[in-house]
Scaffold this motif. Structure first.
Motif, PDB file in Angstrom:
ATOM      1  N   GLY A  26      39.755  13.925  51.265  1.00  0.00           N
ATOM      2  CA  GLY A  26      38.369  13.262  50.586  1.00  0.00           C
ATOM      3  C   GLY A  26      37.839  14.067  49.532  1.00  0.00           C
ATOM      4  O   GLY A  26      36.728  13.808  48.669  1.00  0.00           O
ATOM      5  N   ILE A  27      38.291  15.334  49.226  1.00  0.00           N
ATOM      6  CA  ILE A  27      37.928  16.382  48.138  1.00  0.00           C
ATOM      7  C   ILE A  27      38.983  16.638  47.519  1.00  0.00           C
ATOM      8  O   ILE A  27      40.365  16.846  48.047  1.00  0.00           O
ATOM      9  CB  ILE A  27      37.091  17.438  48.905  1.00  0.00           C
ATOM     10  N   CYS A  28      38.963  17.391  46.458  1.00  0.00           N
ATOM     11  CA  CYS A  28      39.816  18.013  45.450  1.00  0.00           C
ATOM     12  C   CYS A  28      39.844  19.512  45.890  1.00  0.00           C
ATOM     13  O   CYS A  28      39.371  20.340  45.380  1.00  0.00           O
ATOM     14  CB  CYS A  28      39.455  17.802  44.146  1.00  0.00           C
ATOM     15  N   ARG A  29      40.836  19.883  46.712  1.00  0.00           N
ATOM     16  CA  ARG A  29      41.321  20.914  47.150  1.00  0.00           C
ATOM     17  C   ARG A  29      42.172  21.818  46.330  1.00  0.00           C
ATOM     18  O   ARG A  29      42.279  22.915  46.428  1.00  0.00           O
ATOM     19  CB  ARG A  29      41.644  20.988  48.550  1.00  0.00           C
ATOM     20  N   PHE A  30      42.964  20.927  45.495  1.00  0.00           N
ATOM     21  CA  PHE A  30      43.840  21.731  44.733  1.00  0.00           C
ATOM     22  C   PHE A  30      43.886  21.128  43.158  1.00  0.00           C
ATOM     23  O   PHE A  30      43.006  20.235  42.981  1.00  0.00           O
ATOM     24  CB  PHE A  30      45.268  21.078  45.173  1.00  0.00           C
ATOM     25  N   LYS A  31      44.268  21.959  42.405  1.00  0.00           N
ATOM     26  CA  LYS A  31      44.385  21.432  40.897  1.00  0.00           C
ATOM     27  C   LYS A  31      45.821  22.014  40.316  1.00  0.00           C
ATOM     28  O   LYS A  31      46.499  22.660  40.989  1.00  0.00           O
ATOM     29  CB  LYS A  31      43.291  22.315  40.162  1.00  0.00           C
ATOM     30  N   MET A  32      46.046  21.614  39.141  1.00  0.00           N
ATOM     31  CA  MET A  32      47.373  21.704  38.511  1.00  0.00           C
ATOM     32  C   MET A  32      47.200  22.658  37.189  1.00  0.00           C
ATOM     33  O   MET A  32      46.207  22.276  36.511  1.00  0.00           O
ATOM     34  CB  MET A  32      48.100  20.408  37.959  1.00  0.00           C
ATOM     35  N   THR A  33      47.853  23.595  37.172  1.00  0.00           N
ATOM     36  CA  THR A  33      47.848  24.485  36.075  1.00  0.00           C
ATOM     37  C   THR A  33      48.294  23.941  34.779  1.00  0.00           C
ATOM     38  O   THR A  33      48.838  22.722  34.894  1.00  0.00           O
ATOM     39  CB  THR A  33      48.373  25.750  36.289  1.00  0.00           C
ATOM     40  N   ASP A  34      48.010  24.681  33.693  1.00  0.00           N
ATOM     41  CA  ASP A  34      48.646  24.079  32.392  1.00  0.00           C
ATOM     42  C   ASP A  34      49.961  24.298  32.426  1.00  0.00           C
ATOM     43  O   ASP A  34      50.658  25.133  33.425  1.00  0.00           O
ATOM     44  CB  ASP A  34      47.901  24.888  31.248  1.00  0.00           C
TER      45      ASP A  34
END
Length: 455
Positions: free
Chosen positions: A340-348
């Motif tokens: 339900g939350i954004c725990r991760f992200k994608m790098t460039d």
């Protein structure tokens, strides 16, 4: 122009006239190939793999079937954990016609297998945890350099000493006056009272307590009042600056490159050793890739061949994993759906070069050339990117860029964590004051008891 391009889209192109029945080995490779084994032993298979393989079968007029490679105890004991290496080995041994999963053609693999024109290409990125906010408990230490804290400590000692000395002199004077002992003139008593009132007033202003000063001379009142006004403005200005500094959240350094990952003390790297990017990281002899490889070797539980184990470890939020961007988006979207939350992200995109995934056939296979024509047509049609985009879950919340204006116009409530360091300082001060009070009382009662015993 190839034969496939010359033909009408509605016609059936018979280029594959050597064999009409092909067997594809497939293993779990989400989101391209999602393979699920049902309780009855059958398999559910969906993703882009079945789409492009069905398209090829219609274009080239062949039928096909799948053989699935699912990691289980028996297979691991017999062949090991790597389904990619097993697929390549079985195709090379003529157990099947092709690997249905896209595989990168390396010089070592080309020695034993043939590879088609690439069916997919894209850059590599990393899945990394969202940068966390640094704890605020000791945030009051950050604004000041060590020399500042040293001077503050010296100042506190000096003020406590001077106030204690002043209090002792004041009490002695009052005792002498009340018992007819040492007498002071009226002028000296007035100056003494003025000095005591002035010092207490200054201390009160500095500590934001307020107070008054009983001075008759108007000019001196103006001088002292003006100085205290300036001191009050400066003290409140500096305190406001420090409060602003403490209440603004400080985030841990974000991770966007291999260098950032190597410098991170909280996030480690996960490596899949049977894919090209994992092999190159482990084979690095210098630079940041060797640093990351050495870190992984010191922790063998960070090197895997089973993708499902990587997914579980990556979900813990303490690791980063470098792979193709579609996988990164797929993983982040699934975690958003789960948590339900954004725990991760994608790098460039990483400075690693794009990956090119092809179909692997037996060495000197007669069907490779015919498959190549159809795969080139499929790629140029734009169908593959469309299919991949359509099956990738959406997570705009995790990939959207923050608009600075929206942040400026928003007004958030002040939370306890914003001021926790101030309460921590208050607790320290209250604790020290209570401790000093108790020590003073203990010494007083012990001295009084000793005096009574002597008497």
């Amino acid at each position: 122009m190839t034969n496939s391009e010359k033909a009408d889209d509605n016609s059936v192109i018979v280029l594959l006239n050597i064999r009409e029945y092909l067997t594809f080995f497939n293993c779990k490779n989400p989101p391209f190939d999602v393979v699920i084994q049902k309780p009855n032993g059958s398999f559910s298979h969906f993703g882009t793999g079945p789409l492009w393989q069905s398209w090829l079968a219609k274009k080239l007029n062949f039928t096909y079937s799948y053989r699935y490679l699912i990691s289980n105890k028996t297979m691991i004991e017999k062949y090991g954990e790597s389904t990619i290496e097993l697929c390549l080995r079985l195709v090379a041994d003529n157990e099947a016609d092709a690997c249905g999963n896209g595989i990168i053609a390396t010089p070592e693999r080309k020695k034993n297998l043939d590879f088609s024109y690439f069916v997919w290409t894209e850059p590599y990125s990393m899945v990394v945890p969202q940068p966390e906010e640094e704890p605020r408990l000791f945030a009051f230490v950050r604004p000041f350099q060590p020399p500042v804290w040293l001077l503050l400590f010296i100042t506190i000692i000096a003020v406590v000493f001077s106030m204690s000395l002043f209090s002792k002199i004041s009490i002695s004077t009052l005792k002498n006056n009340s018992h007819g002992g040492l007498k002071f003139s009226k002028q000296s008593t007035t100056l003494f009272n003025f000095a005591s009132s002035y010092l207490v007033y200054v201390i009160n202003i500095i500590t934001n307590q307020g107070g008054n000063i009983p001075v008759i001379r108007f000019s001196f009142r103006i001088l002292v009042g003006g100085w205290l006004l300036v001191a009050t403005v400066l003290v409140n200005s500096y305190s406001g600056t420090v409060v602003s500094y403490l209440t603004v959240p400080k985030m841990k350094p974000p991770i966007n490159t291999f260098e950032d990952l190597a410098n991170s003390k909280d996030v480690g790297i996960l490596i899949k050793e049977d894919v090209v990017i994992g092999l190159q990281i482990l084979a690095a002899q210098s630079g940041v890739l060797k640093t990351l490889a050495d870190q992984a070797r010191r922790n063998p539980d960070q090197i895997f061949k089973d993708q499902s184990k990587i997914d579980v470890r990556l979900a813990s939020g303490h690791y980063a994993y470098a792979f193709l961007q579609t996988y990164c988006k797929f993983f982040i979207a699934n975690q958003l759906k789960k948590d339900g939350i954004c725990r991760f992200k994608m790098t460039d995109p990483l400075s690693f070069g794009n990956g090119f995934w092809s179909i692997a056939f037996r060495k000197d296979s007669k069907i490779t050339a015919n498959i190549n024509d159809a795969v080139m047509l499929l790629w140029e049609s734009g169908l593959l990117p469309f299919w991949v985009k359509s099956i990738t879950p959406r997570a705009p919340k995790c990939f959207s860029k923050t608009n600075p204006r929206s942040v400026m116009t928003s007004q958030d409530q002040i939370l306890l964590k914003d001021l926790i360091s101030a309460f921590f300082i208050l607790g320290i001060g209250l604790g020290l004051a209570t401790f000093a009070f108790l020590v003073e009382k203990i010494i007083y009662f012990r001295f009084r008891r000793t005096s009574l015993v002597i008497l």
